[in-house]
Design a protein around this motif. Structure first.
Motif, PDB file in Angstrom:
ATOM      1  N   UNK A  66       1.325   1.115   4.287  1.00  0.00           N
ATOM      2  CA  UNK A  66       1.443   2.064   3.178  1.00  0.00           C
ATOM      3  C   UNK A  66       1.216   1.287   1.891  1.00  0.00           C
ATOM      4  N   UNK A 122       1.987   1.067  -2.286  1.00  0.00           N
ATOM      5  CA  UNK A 122       2.767   1.492  -3.444  1.00  0.00           C
ATOM      6  C   UNK A 122       2.102   0.996  -4.718  1.00  0.00           C
ATOM      7  N   UNK A 148       4.405   5.892  -3.978  1.00  0.00           N
ATOM      8  CA  UNK A 148       3.619   5.868  -2.751  1.00  0.00           C
ATOM      9  C   UNK A 148       2.275   6.558  -2.975  1.00  0.00           C
ATOM     10  N   UNK A 191       1.342  -2.781  -3.883  1.00  0.00           N
ATOM     11  CA  UNK A 191       2.155  -3.487  -2.899  1.00  0.00           C
ATOM     12  C   UNK A 191       1.900  -2.863  -1.532  1.00  0.00           C
ATOM     13  N   UNK A 196       2.944  -2.246   2.307  1.00  0.00           N
ATOM     14  CA  UNK A 196       4.130  -2.233   3.153  1.00  0.00           C
ATOM     15  C   UNK A 196       3.689  -2.089   4.599  1.00  0.00           C
TER      16      UNK A 196
END
Ligand code: SF4
Ligand SMILES: [Zn+2]
Lengths: 294, 70
Positions: free
Chosen positions: B39, B41, B46, B60, B62
């Protein structure tokens, strides 16, 4: 199901996850509103998201955290416990903590060192201990069910492993609900129809401070290998992972596998020390672990 | 127009240049990560797979897959 996912905006996604969970709980008759449920929380995204969803849906859900004493340069168990404690405090929920070292005098590393096998990973001992502690807490606490955060990816990975190795006994038992039996709590997996990606997205969108780090022993696990095979497949053919698992449930319902025995025939004895069900006479596997000499 | 994006992943950070304002899904693909297992960000928010990244963004990644033999 897949197409709904993250195309939805935040409030809709959170509502969609909650509604889907409620549907799964009802569809598989996991538990009813008003019944007490014990959620096994690890501090990770799946179990905390599950607890959050049950809380939002108005179910009476307490948490259980098992402090395994797993620590490398990072205090994995300590950080996970803190995440669970903070989560519960913010919502006014009950969290029961079982600390292995305080309760049984040994943590996971200590317990697996007691086994005379030269295993590098403590996972088999850890699995045994967790199952046993969870079951005992659920039975003694009088809960209607023990809920775990297993998601679709977890279930599909187990299914793939059991299929590739034709573990027919395990295939017979794999289901979102495992009925209670003498000495065994009822076990349910309300997240079994969610992609792992969705449970992670839920945790992020709901602002849940879960522990992102993995247990240091999960590295190079077989489970991750099965998952990566499935995810490569999913990348090529979106929806395959879901079909693989859901069609298995349909096939199972249609009678592809003989149903598991209602009463667990192998575990008809009781351990003289702890009173938990066990397959053989004498101490159960867990109590044997505790008394074994180094 | 080329864009440069700061990518954070597992406590590491690097600058990545893309040929144009890529979508999240294209960026992940170019970086060699699957959208099924990651995912993205941006500023704590999100992003959906079709969000376009802009020059100077910090994102970022994930990893969503967890699993031990438990
Ligand atoms: S990865 Fe292994 S040691 Fe770590 S929590 Fe899971 S079963 Fe226990
Ligand atoms: Zn015992």
């Amino acid at each position: 199901m897949r197409q709904h996912r993250l195309a939805l905006c935040k409030p809709h996604f959170l509502d969609w996850m909650a509604a889907q969970t409620a549907e799964t709980i009802e569809k598989f008759r996991m538990f009813r509103p008003g019944e007490r449920v014990l959620v096994a929380v690890s501090g990770g995204k799946d179990s905390l998201s599950l607890w959050d969803v049950l809380y939002r849906l108005g179910y009476t859900a307490d948490g259980l955290y098992i402090h395994l004493g797993i620590q490398t340069d990072f205090d994995y168990s300590g950080a996970s416990e803190q995440a669970a404690v903070d989560f519960a405090a913010a919502r006014g929920l009950n969290l029961k903590i079982v600390n292995l070292r305080q309760t049984y005098g040994e943590d996971i590393a200590g317990l697996s060192a007691r086994q005379h096998r030269a295993e590098i990973k403590p996972c088999s001992v850890c699995g045994l201990v967790k199952r046993r502690v969870m079951n005992q807490a659920a039975v003694e606490g009088g809960y209607a069910a023990l809920a775990t955060g297993h998601n679709l990816d977890d279930e599909a990975a187990v299914l793939l492993a059991n299929t590739m190795e034709w573990k027919s006994e395990l295939l017979r038992r794999q289901y979102p609900v495992l009925e209670a039996a003498d000495g065994f709590a009822r076990k349910v997996k309300p997240f079994c129809r969610f992609y792992e990606r969705d449970t992670a997205a839920y945790a992020l969108l709901a602002g849940i401070a879960y522990v992102e780090e993995e247990c240091p022993f999960s590295e190079r696990s077989k489970q991750l290998e099965w998952k990566s095979i499935l995810n490569r497949w999913e990348d090529e053919h979106p929806g395959r992972k879901f079909q693989f698992y859901i069609n298995f449930l349909h096939a199972r319902k249609a009678g592809l596998f003989a149903p598991p025995p209602a009463v667990n025939q192998e575990n008809r004895q009781r351990c003289p020390k702890c009173g938990q069900p066990t397959a053989s006479q004498g101490l159960c596997a867990f109590c044997r672990l505790l008394v074994e000499d180094r | 127009m080329k864009i440069t994006v700061t990518v954070q992943y597992r406590r590491e950070e690097k600058q990545v240049t893309f040929d144009h304002k890529v979508m999240v899904s294209e960026a992940l693909k170019q970086l060699g990560y699957s959208t099924e297992t990651h995912l993205v960000l941006r500023g704590g928010e999100l992003l959906t797979e079709d969000t376009r990244l802009a020059d100077g963004d910090t994102i970022k990644l994930i990893a969503v897959i967890s699993g031990g033999d438990h």
